[in-house]
Design an enzyme around this catalytic site. Sequence first.
Site, PDB file in Angstrom:
ATOM      1  N   LYS A 117       0.816  -1.214   0.000  1.00 21.84           N
ATOM      2  CA  LYS A 117       0.000   0.000   0.000  1.00 21.84           C
ATOM      3  C   LYS A 117       0.849   1.262   0.000  1.00 21.84           C
ATOM      4  O   LYS A 117       0.472   2.278  -0.586  1.00 21.84           O
ATOM      5  CB  LYS A 117      -0.933  -0.001   1.210  1.00 21.84           C
ATOM      6  N   LYS A 219      -5.806 -10.255  -7.307  1.00 28.07           N
ATOM      7  CA  LYS A 219      -6.952 -10.411  -6.420  1.00 28.07           C
ATOM      8  C   LYS A 219      -8.088  -9.496  -6.860  1.00 28.07           C
ATOM      9  O   LYS A 219      -7.853  -8.361  -7.286  1.00 28.07           O
ATOM     10  CB  LYS A 219      -6.534 -10.085  -4.991  1.00 28.07           C
ATOM     11  N   LYS A 222     -11.911  -3.816  -5.051  1.00 29.22           N
ATOM     12  CA  LYS A 222     -12.794  -2.678  -5.296  1.00 29.22           C
ATOM     13  C   LYS A 222     -12.024  -1.477  -5.815  1.00 29.22           C
ATOM     14  O   LYS A 222     -12.622  -0.513  -6.302  1.00 29.22           O
ATOM     15  CB  LYS A 222     -13.575  -2.327  -4.027  1.00 29.22           C
TER      16      LYS A 222
END
Length: 357
Positions: A117, A219, A222
Site C-alpha cells: 500500500k 486479487k 474494489k
Amino acid sequence: MSADAFPPLVFSGVQPTGNLHLGNYLGAIRRWVALQEANRCLFCVVDLHAITVWQEPDSLERSIREVAAAFIASGIDTTAHVLFNQSRVPEHAELAWIFNCVARLGWMERMTQFKEKAGRDRERASLGLFAYPSLMAADILAYRATMVPVGEDQKQHIELTRDIAAKFNHDYSLRVAALGLGRPIAMGEEVVQGYFPLAEPLIEGPATRVMSLKDGAKKMSKSDPSDLSRINLTDDPETIARKIRKAKTDPDALPTEIDGLKGRPEADNLVGIFAALADRSKAEVLAEYGGRPFSEFKPALADLAVEKLGPIAGEMRRIMADPAEIDRTLRDGAERAREIASATLSDVKRIVGLLNN
C-alpha cells in the site's frame, strides 16, 4: 501456546472502502453467516482502518452503512450477535496504543501489506498505515477472540496479533497471576497465567482468495479501475451475467482433474467461484463440467451467481433506503461491544500499571 483455555469467540471485520464485491462475500461475509450458527460472534465495520489512506468523508459515511447493509442482507443476525462500526468503540484505539508499545518496529516493517500500500514512496505513507496491524490486534484482543475468519492476505496480520498477545502474556505473566486475571497457557514446556488468547485464523473453502475476472493473477479488488474485474454485491442480474460472460478465459476446455487447473489462473478462479457459490468442491465441479468449453460453463456460472447474489442486492437496496435504521443497529451493537471491550481495557490498564479508578 493456544487459545484452548478461553471461551470460543469469533471476531472479524471488513473495511468500508467502496463497493463490496464477490470476493468479500465468498471470502468473509458468507462464512460469517455459517460461523454464527455455532459460535458467539462480533462483526465489525473497521472504519478506523479505512482512514489509514485518504477517504472522501461523504463517501465514507455511505460506505460504512453499505457494508452494514451487506452484512444484514447476507444473513448476519444482529440480535443474536454483535454488528458495529469500529470508531464507536474507543477502546479499540486506546488498546492499540498499548500494543504499539508492545509490538516491535521490525515486526511492522515486515508486513507485506504495508509495503504494497505504501509503494515506493514510503516517506509519504501515514503513520496509521504503518501501525495498522497494532490496531487490528486490538480489534481482536479487545474481545479476547479465539477465532478470526480471514483471507490469505490477512494471515500475516493474525500471526502478528499472536506475537503481540504472546509478548504481552510473557512480559506481564507475574502481574497477571498476582491479579488473578489469567488463564493457564502453555509456552513450550512452561505454563504461564496469560491474559490474551492466541487467536486462530480461519482460512477455508474453495474461494478464500477470489481473483479478478480480467486477470486471474490479481486479487479481485474494489480499487481496480475496471468495474468488469469484479462482481459488486449491488450489481443487478443483467450486470452479473454480462461480467461473467466477459470474464477472461483461455481457449481450452475445462480440465477433468484439479491438476489440470495449474497454470490456468482464470479457469481456476471461475471454477473456484462456482464451487464456493454451490457449496461444492472444485473436483465436483470439474466432474460435471470437465471437458466442456467455457461457452457452456459461463452461462451455468452466471445463472448460479444471479441465484445466490440477486436476493442480497435487492435486500441491500431496501435496507439502504433507511439509513437511520442502519445507524440504530450499529449504535446498539457498539453499546454491546463496549461492555466487553471496556472490561478488557480496564484489566489491561491494571496489568500494565496504569491508574484506572
